[in-house]
Design an enzyme around this catalytic site. Structure first.
Site: not given
Length: 260
Positions: A146, A159
């Site tokens: 990501s 995350y």
């Protein structure tokens, strides 16, 4: 093309986190490209529906339960996928978890759970499939990262840390696999509409998005569809042997501005 650089005609692929978003789209795209696919996720009913649709379209697909945070589940999934499809030539490590919260307010247990699934889970998948690839001297494993790995987001620190760590792990793995014929690649999605975050409280989601804007992390309103990343993954694994697409950073293009 020299035989040395030719892929096998049959290249079975496994996709984790395949019940929605990037994982589901990747399963469909790879199946359409001729890959037999094994779908893995915790929501087996949804997986079966996707696999059935692939088969109805002429593809080859199976679905099995998979929890990448559990060693036994990963081992069982790997055994079943191999028994169903044969030696696995392509792995897409996509399973992930993200939840909103301030770093100093979320419990360490929840923080560790995200790190375990997003980082250690990817390691479990690599351990389950890559040794056999290295023994055969060929194969692809693609890790879905990501852009938070290079542009961390506030109120998503677990995350961000997990994806940052994932890219560090994969970069080391790439060096370790050099000369084995196995290609480890990273795809780094930018802002994307997918299943992730749909279970968030509406107010929490709005607050987090506001913070992205506040810190310049949402420069424009365009988000990508999951299919864009599935197509990018197909490009990575479809590259001829001898070509290693080690990192693809895929972002939404800004709205085209009218000339003054």
């Amino acid at each position: 093309m020299s035989e040395k650089y030719r892929h096998p005609e049959r290249r079975p692929a496994v996709i984790t986190g395949a019940s929605s978003g990037i994982g589901a789209e990747t399963a469909k795209v790879l199946a359409a490209a001729g890959h037999p696919v094994a779908l893995g996720a915790r929501r087996v009913g949804v997986l079966e529906e996707i696999a059935a649709a692939i088969r109805a379209g002429g593809g080859e697909a199976v679905a099995h339960a998979l929890d990448v945070s559990d060693d036994a589940s990963v081992a069982e999934f790997a055994a079943k996928a191999t028994a169903d499809l044969g030696d696995i030539e392509v792995v897409v490590s996509n399973a992930a978890l993200v939840a909103p919260g301030a770093t100093i307010e979320v419990s360490s247990e929840r923080f560790a759970r995200e790190i375990d699934l997003n980082l250690v889970g990817a390691h479990r998948i690599a351990r389950a499939f890559v040794p056999a690839m290295a023994e055969r001297r060929r194969g692809d494993i693609v890790f879905v990262s990501s852009d938070v790995a290079v542009r961390p987001r506030p109120f998503m620190s677990a995350y961000s840390a997990g994806k940052w760590g994932l890219e560090g792990m994969v970069t080391a793995l790439q060096m370790e696999l050099e000369g084995t014929g196995v290609r480890a690649s990273i795809i780094r999605p930018g802002p994307t509409w997918s299943g992730m975050g749909t279970d968030w409280d509406t107010e929490d989601a709005a607050f987090v998005l506001d913070q992205w804007v506040r810190f310049g992390l949402a420069r424009h309103p365009h988000f990508l569809k999951a299919r864009a990343h599935a197509d990018a993954i197909a490009t990575i694994v479809g590259a001829p042997r001898g070509v290693h697409l080690s990192l693809l950073d895929v972002n939404p293009e800004a709205p085209v501005e009218e000339k003054p």
